[in-house]
Write an enzyme that holds these catalytic residues in place. Structure first.
Site, PDB file in Angstrom:
ATOM      1  N   SER A 138       0.853  -1.202  -0.262  1.00 52.42           N
ATOM      2  CA  SER A 138      -0.097   0.121  -0.041  1.00 52.42           C
ATOM      3  C   SER A 138       1.085   1.298   0.137  1.00 52.42           C
ATOM      4  O   SER A 138       0.387   2.443   0.237  1.00 52.42           O
ATOM      5  CB  SER A 138      -0.899   0.024   1.176  1.00 52.42           C
ATOM      6  N   GLU A 139       2.136   1.172  -0.166  1.00 50.67           N
ATOM      7  CA  GLU A 139       3.027   2.156   0.049  1.00 50.67           C
ATOM      8  C   GLU A 139       2.654   3.514  -0.766  1.00 50.67           C
ATOM      9  O   GLU A 139       2.608   4.632  -0.177  1.00 50.67           O
ATOM     10  CB  GLU A 139       4.602   2.069  -0.117  1.00 50.67           C
ATOM     11  N   VAL A 140       2.484   3.228  -2.075  1.00 47.25           N
ATOM     12  CA  VAL A 140       2.338   4.271  -2.987  1.00 47.25           C
ATOM     13  C   VAL A 140       0.721   5.223  -2.439  1.00 47.25           C
ATOM     14  O   VAL A 140       0.980   6.392  -2.966  1.00 47.25           O
ATOM     15  CB  VAL A 140       1.954   3.942  -4.449  1.00 47.25           C
ATOM     16  N   LYS A 141       0.231   4.970  -1.885  1.00 49.37           N
ATOM     17  CA  LYS A 141      -0.911   5.635  -1.104  1.00 49.37           C
ATOM     18  C   LYS A 141      -0.452   6.797  -0.101  1.00 49.37           C
ATOM     19  O   LYS A 141      -0.970   7.660   0.105  1.00 49.37           O
ATOM     20  CB  LYS A 141      -1.935   4.569  -0.560  1.00 49.37           C
ATOM     21  N   PHE A 142       0.883   6.404   0.403  1.00 50.13           N
ATOM     22  CA  PHE A 142       1.344   7.608   1.013  1.00 50.13           C
ATOM     23  C   PHE A 142       2.592   8.186   0.452  1.00 50.13           C
ATOM     24  O   PHE A 142       3.282   8.863   1.119  1.00 50.13           O
ATOM     25  CB  PHE A 142       1.918   6.782   2.494  1.00 50.13           C
TER      26      PHE A 142
END
Length: 264
Positions: A138-142
């Site tokens: 989920s990193e690209v959400k941040f």
């Protein structure tokens, strides 16, 4: 052997199987500096313990691991680039230590395995998931990327699936994780412990030095072309292994219908 005491973990032993329990259920086993350090040290300790043949990684409570602790992320956002590099190196060293243990490792996954939680599952040799498990890079959400976990996720699912997972940050269920190779087995939640115990028992029945050699073989041969060099290397590896005391005893035990030395 004197066992260390850990702030964020519990180590549970059952015969020759040791389970590392991430023990921060109040934050869904999200990891911070302390959990990263404890996991690294626990892997070193259990790898050196000759009484342990298989290591299981699990999470207490409803979830395996929700990934990075929000307070840790908040602190990291204020770090300098050099401080962020040191922090990332510690996380990388922990995952590599888990991945390179000399004995088989099994991820026991229930509930959420998000971000670095997906990375932990992928860094283990094998993963068994409850049917209620979910995964996400989920990193690209941040506004960041799953850089440190990427070698392990790529190894598990390949570049095509990783391209979608890393860029979409979408959450996938256990069956999808099974289909793309992130986990090897999916069972009902109430059957998770039994499935892990069954696999661990199977692993304990095999020759430990041969298991380590098999793990080294995969690391050495994976993604290389099947050429003269690979053919020669594989021939040399099996020749060396056949000459070991463990192999000689294992073959003799089979022929003589007796228990091999590693099970006594």
């Amino acid at each position: 052997m004197i066992m260390a005491t850990y702030q964020t973990l519990e180590i549970e032993r059952a015969g020759r199987v040791a389970t590392i329990w991430m023990n921060r259920p109040e934050v869904f086993n999200a990891f911070d500096e302390a959990l990263i350090a404890d996991l690294r040290d626990a892997c070193i300790e259990l790898d050196a313990d000759v009484g342990v043949r298989v290591v299981v990684l699990g999470g207490r409570g409803r979830h395996f691991s929700a990934g990075a602790d929000l307070n840790w992320m908040r602190r990291a956002s204020g770090y300098s680039e050099a401080e962020n590099l040191d922090d990332a190196r510690r996380f990388s060293a922990m995952l590599r230590g888990l991945s390179e243990m000399s004995k088989p490792t099994i991820a026991r996954v229930q509930g959420a395995a998000l971000g670095g939680g997906t990375g932990l599952a992928a860094a283990c040799d094998m993963a068994i998931a409850a049917s209620d498990a979910s995964f996400s890079t989920s990193e690209v959400k941040f506004g960041i990327i799953p850089a440190v976990i990427s070698p392990y996720v790529l190894r598990a699912v390949g570049p095509r699936h990783a391209l979608r997972l890393f860029q979409s940050a979408e959450k996938i269920d256990a069956q999808r994780a099974l289909a793309i190779g992130l986990v090897g087995e999916v069972v009902a939640p109430d059957q998770l412990d039994a499935a892990v115990a069954k696999l661990a028992e199977t692993l304990v029945g095999c020759a430990p030095q041969a298991q380590k050699a098999a793990k080294d073989l995969i690391a050495a041969i994976n993604a290389r072309p099947i050429d003269d060099a690979v053919s020669e290397e594989t021939a040399q590896r099996i020749a060396r292994r056949r000459a070991t005391d463990e192999a000689k005893d294992g073959i003799a035990a089979f022929l003589e219908k007796r228990t091999p030395a590693w099970l006594r």
